[in-house]
Enzyme design. Sequence first.
Site, PDB file in Angstrom:
ATOM      1  N   HIS A   1       0.792  -1.227   0.000  1.00 19.10           N
ATOM      2  CA  HIS A   1       0.000   0.000   0.000  1.00 19.10           C
ATOM      3  C   HIS A   1       0.826   1.280   0.000  1.00 19.10           C
ATOM      4  O   HIS A   1       0.408   2.263   0.621  1.00 19.10           O
ATOM      5  CB  HIS A   1      -0.924   0.027   1.225  1.00 19.10           C
ATOM      6  CG  HIS A   1      -2.008  -1.000   1.192  1.00 19.10           C
ATOM      7  ND1 HIS A   1      -2.898  -1.169   2.227  1.00 19.10           N
ATOM      8  CD2 HIS A   1      -2.363  -1.898   0.251  1.00 19.10           C
ATOM      9  CE1 HIS A   1      -3.738  -2.142   1.932  1.00 19.10           C
ATOM     10  NE2 HIS A   1      -3.438  -2.607   0.732  1.00 19.10           N
TER      11      HIS A   1
HETATM   12  C1  LIG Z   1       0.549  -7.463  -5.034  1.00 17.16           C
HETATM   13  C2  LIG Z   1      -0.390  -6.372  -4.605  1.00 17.16           C
HETATM   14  C3  LIG Z   1      -1.491  -6.686  -3.804  1.00 17.16           C
HETATM   15  C4  LIG Z   1      -2.376  -5.684  -3.390  1.00 17.16           C
HETATM   16  N1  LIG Z   1      -3.510  -6.033  -2.731  1.00 17.16           N
HETATM   17  C5  LIG Z   1      -4.447  -5.085  -2.486  1.00 17.16           C
HETATM   18  C6  LIG Z   1      -5.730  -5.432  -2.007  1.00 17.16           C
HETATM   19  O1  LIG Z   1      -6.061  -6.615  -1.863  1.00 17.16           O
HETATM   20  N2  LIG Z   1      -6.616  -4.426  -1.732  1.00 17.16           N
HETATM   21  C7  LIG Z   1      -6.294  -3.120  -1.932  1.00 17.16           C
HETATM   22  O2  LIG Z   1      -7.121  -2.258  -1.663  1.00 17.16           O
HETATM   23  N3  LIG Z   1      -5.097  -2.767  -2.415  1.00 17.16           N
HETATM   24  C8  LIG Z   1      -4.186  -3.719  -2.730  1.00 17.16           C
HETATM   25  N4  LIG Z   1      -3.003  -3.351  -3.293  1.00 17.16           N
HETATM   26  C9  LIG Z   1      -2.731  -1.916  -3.479  1.00 17.16           C
HETATM   27  C10 LIG Z   1      -3.549  -1.284  -4.587  1.00 17.16           C
HETATM   28  O3  LIG Z   1      -3.682  -2.195  -5.661  1.00 17.16           O
HETATM   29  C11 LIG Z   1      -2.851   0.005  -5.021  1.00 17.16           C
HETATM   30  O4  LIG Z   1      -2.805   0.903  -3.923  1.00 17.16           O
HETATM   31  C12 LIG Z   1      -3.546   0.728  -6.158  1.00 17.16           C
HETATM   32  O5  LIG Z   1      -3.861  -0.178  -7.191  1.00 17.16           O
HETATM   33  C13 LIG Z   1      -2.660   1.833  -6.684  1.00 17.16           C
HETATM   34  O6  LIG Z   1      -3.265   2.494  -7.765  1.00 17.16           O
HETATM   35  P1  LIG Z   1      -2.505   3.658  -8.545  1.00 17.16           P
HETATM   36  O7  LIG Z   1      -3.441   4.127  -9.599  1.00 17.16           O
HETATM   37  O8  LIG Z   1      -1.972   4.630  -7.578  1.00 17.16           O
HETATM   38  O9  LIG Z   1      -1.236   2.968  -9.207  1.00 17.16           O
HETATM   39  P2  LIG Z   1      -1.148   1.717 -10.227  1.00 17.16           P
HETATM   40  O10 LIG Z   1      -2.418   0.966 -10.266  1.00 17.16           O
HETATM   41  O11 LIG Z   1       0.083   0.981  -9.862  1.00 17.16           O
HETATM   42  O12 LIG Z   1      -0.991   2.399 -11.667  1.00 17.16           O
HETATM   43  C14 LIG Z   1       0.165   3.063 -12.119  1.00 17.16           C
HETATM   44  C15 LIG Z   1       0.290   2.807 -13.617  1.00 17.16           C
HETATM   45  O13 LIG Z   1       1.206   3.731 -14.193  1.00 17.16           O
HETATM   46  C16 LIG Z   1       2.051   3.049 -15.098  1.00 17.16           C
HETATM   47  N5  LIG Z   1       3.292   3.812 -15.204  1.00 17.16           N
HETATM   48  C17 LIG Z   1       4.186   4.039 -14.213  1.00 17.16           C
HETATM   49  N6  LIG Z   1       5.217   4.770 -14.670  1.00 17.16           N
HETATM   50  C18 LIG Z   1       4.961   5.032 -15.987  1.00 17.16           C
HETATM   51  C19 LIG Z   1       5.665   5.747 -16.984  1.00 17.16           C
HETATM   52  N7  LIG Z   1       6.835   6.342 -16.741  1.00 17.16           N
HETATM   53  N8  LIG Z   1       5.107   5.809 -18.232  1.00 17.16           N
HETATM   54  C20 LIG Z   1       3.918   5.205 -18.497  1.00 17.16           C
HETATM   55  N9  LIG Z   1       3.219   4.503 -17.564  1.00 17.16           N
HETATM   56  C21 LIG Z   1       3.734   4.431 -16.322  1.00 17.16           C
HETATM   57  C22 LIG Z   1       2.226   1.688 -14.439  1.00 17.16           C
HETATM   58  O14 LIG Z   1       2.701   0.725 -15.348  1.00 17.16           O
HETATM   59  C23 LIG Z   1       0.821   1.418 -13.922  1.00 17.16           C
HETATM   60  O15 LIG Z   1       0.013   0.797 -14.899  1.00 17.16           O
HETATM   61  C24 LIG Z   1      -2.120  -4.330  -3.743  1.00 17.16           C
HETATM   62  C25 LIG Z   1      -1.026  -4.007  -4.544  1.00 17.16           C
HETATM   63  C26 LIG Z   1      -0.170  -5.020  -4.998  1.00 17.16           C
HETATM   64  C27 LIG Z   1       0.975  -4.652  -5.898  1.00 17.16           C
END
Ligand SMILES: Cc1cc2nc3c(=O)[nH]c(=O)nc-3n(C[C@H](O)[C@H](O)[C@H](O)COP(=O)(O)OP(=O)(O)OC[C@H]3O[C@@H](n4cnc5c(N)ncnc54)[C@H](O)[C@@H]3O)c2cc1C
Length: 573
Positions: A506
């Site tokens: 997280h």
């Molecule tokens: C293994 C795992 C288990 C988890 N389990 C849970 C759970 O059960 N319940 C829960 O609530 N949360 C869980 N989480 C946490 C939750 O999934 C994350 O907090 C949330 O998905 C984050 O969303 P975000 O949009 O901030 O980032 P992300 O969903 O990570 O999206 C970021 C995106 O940006 C892209 N990106 C990054 N840099 C670049 C760049 N330079 N150029 C182009 N694209 C780029 C990445 O490839 C990615 O697709 C888990 C996370 C993981 C990894």
Amino acid sequence: MKNIPILYLILQWLQITMEQALLESLISFLGEGTQHRMNEPDDVKSFLPKYDFIIVGAGTAGCVIANRLSENPDWNILLLEAGISENYLMDLPVLVSYLQFSEANWKYKTMPSEKYCLGMDNHQCNWPRGKVVGGSSVLNYMIYSRGNYRDYDNWEKMGNPGWSYKDVLPYFKKTENFSIPTDYDQDYHGSEGYLSVGYAPYRTKLSEHIVKAALETGMNYVDYDGKTQVGVSYLHLSMKDGLRHSSSMAYLHPVKRRNNLHFRKRAMVKRVIIHPVSKQTVGVEVVLGGTTYTLRAKKEVILAAGSINSPQLLMLSGVGPKNHLKQMDIPVIQNLKVGYNLIDHVTVGGLTFLINENISLVVVRLYPNVELLFQGGSLTSDPLLHRNYGVTRENYKAVYGDIEDRHSYMVLPILLHPRSRGRVALKDNSYKSKPLIYPNYFAHQEDLDTLIQGIKQAINISQQPALQSIGTRLHKTPIPGCRDFEFGSDRYWECHIRHFPFTLFHPSGTCKMGPKVDGKSVVDSRLRVHGVTGLRVIDASIIPQINSGHTAAPVYMIAEKGSDMIKEDWGVL
Ligand SMILES: Cc1cc2nc3c(=O)[nH]c(=O)nc-3n(C[C@H](O)[C@H](O)[C@H](O)COP(=O)(O)OP(=O)(O)OC[C@H]3O[C@@H](n4cnc5c(N)ncnc54)[C@H](O)[C@@H]3O)c2cc1C
Ligand SMILES: *[C@@H]1O[C@H](CO)[C@@H](O)[C@H](O)[C@H]1NC(C)=O
Ligand SMILES: *[C@@H]1O[C@H](CO)[C@@H](O)[C@H](O)[C@H]1NC(C)=O
Ligand SMILES: *[C@@H]1O[C@H](CO)[C@@H](O)[C@H](O)[C@H]1NC(C)=O
């Protein structure tokens, strides 16, 4: 995909016998053949000279924002994603621990430490992040949990008008298509949203025993996202028809035919271009198949690259701590505390209870400061799990080697409100270098003490009649590095925690939302980067203080709310 059980068995067998590199290529190979490509918007062939909005990252937040902004037919939107297409293997909950070995993971590790991750290879913990359309919502465990209403009231008190619980609840509801038929508080849930949330399609006997045991300690059964949030409950999961419902499936697939939404995968954004004097955002530089392109945004660039990559991109673009950027040889455009305020939910791994039957799965119990996550099976039940976390072979063998064929469950006590803060920093000025991650776990003794209490609570529940009736007992083989302490003493548990801090995945807070006077914030309460025009961050990195739930649910909420803010600010809402 009718042969899932067979496929699973083959993977199980292969991963025991094969080298990691072979396992990874097999997963990629299987994945390539089962892509969701046809459901996503097609990769754009040629770019427009200018877009109204460019969204960086088609992750959890990015897919929501792309959907909502392209609702306005007068705007042209470009969505850029560094990763690959999601595939059908990724939708199968049972394969979740395999995905971390595929190219859908950025494969980050924390910096080596002498204080934590001591039981892991090279004292480094693994920090997986999704590098795939759908982002971390494709790798995650699908647990949907918003946290406590006070979390959001506190965000507002920190100087963020519009983020109190009363303000964010409509956006939580807007996200959801909630399908739990009974025992929930209707006023707190939505049924028209894009994301399906419900109970798991099957429930094991162990989970019933655990819920019963928790009830026997005097807790109530609750809807933890409803009115009364503390108690015991089966998990709410972001699943649809027994499969993972990722952000891309929920939000991107339904709008694949919108002409004003351009999309491109395997598109790695190198930096945001900001005019050094006017501080107006111009566009982005992106690498596609080895060539760098400059793409322009008329209105805004929106970073939705997640808690590790959004701060990295800001710093590479000249927005970050002045001295650090100078050291990295990056011209400073705006001096801000980017990358600080890194907060994670850290849990204690490996707390194992042996049972007489092999019935299993997961339920949750919530406390104000600790959440206990019960996991059917333990490190031994899934031979990949300890490798997911980076536990050394020696530690694994010494502690769990003799219970591999035994029935068990594991409890993860989660520190909901850590006091310690870490940091994400650059290694150098190349977009190709992985950023340096310092979680700084347990910098405050209080964080350790709270986790020790959580361990004791978990042991307490194991002593209730419902769990005693299936012969539950704590597995008491000590971790080799902790043999000097009496097993079960506070000092023993402290040593255990320092060896096996398991991330709950997280990480948040690295582009903190707050007023400029706060001195540590990066974006304002409308998610605009301080001092720069035309640049927002909308993802888990803006979370100023982590919620007492899991982070996917608030990320969906933040993305829905952020999209409305953009519409308001450009006068279309
Ligand atoms: C293994 C795992 C288990 C988890 N389990 C849970 C759970 O059960 N319940 C829960 O609530 N949360 C869980 N989480 C946490 C939750 O999934 C994350 O907090 C949330 O998905 C984050 O969303 P975000 O949009 O901030 O980032 P992300 O969903 O990570 O999206 C970021 C995106 O940006 C892209 N990106 C990054 N840099 C670049 C760049 N330079 N150029 C182009 N694209 C780029 C990445 O490839 C990615 O697709 C888990 C996370 C993981 C990894
Ligand atoms: C919500 O989910 C139900 C059950 O899967 C489905 O029938 C319904 O169409 C969904 N609603 C929306 C708005 O997607
Ligand atoms: C559970 O135990 C039964 C009987 O001991 C056995 O047949 C079955 O394969 C076991 N299942 C798992 C998943 O270990
Ligand atoms: C364990 O549970 C009992 C009630 O069953 C309670 O009195 C006691 O305080 C609990 N201890 C801890 C450490 O939670």
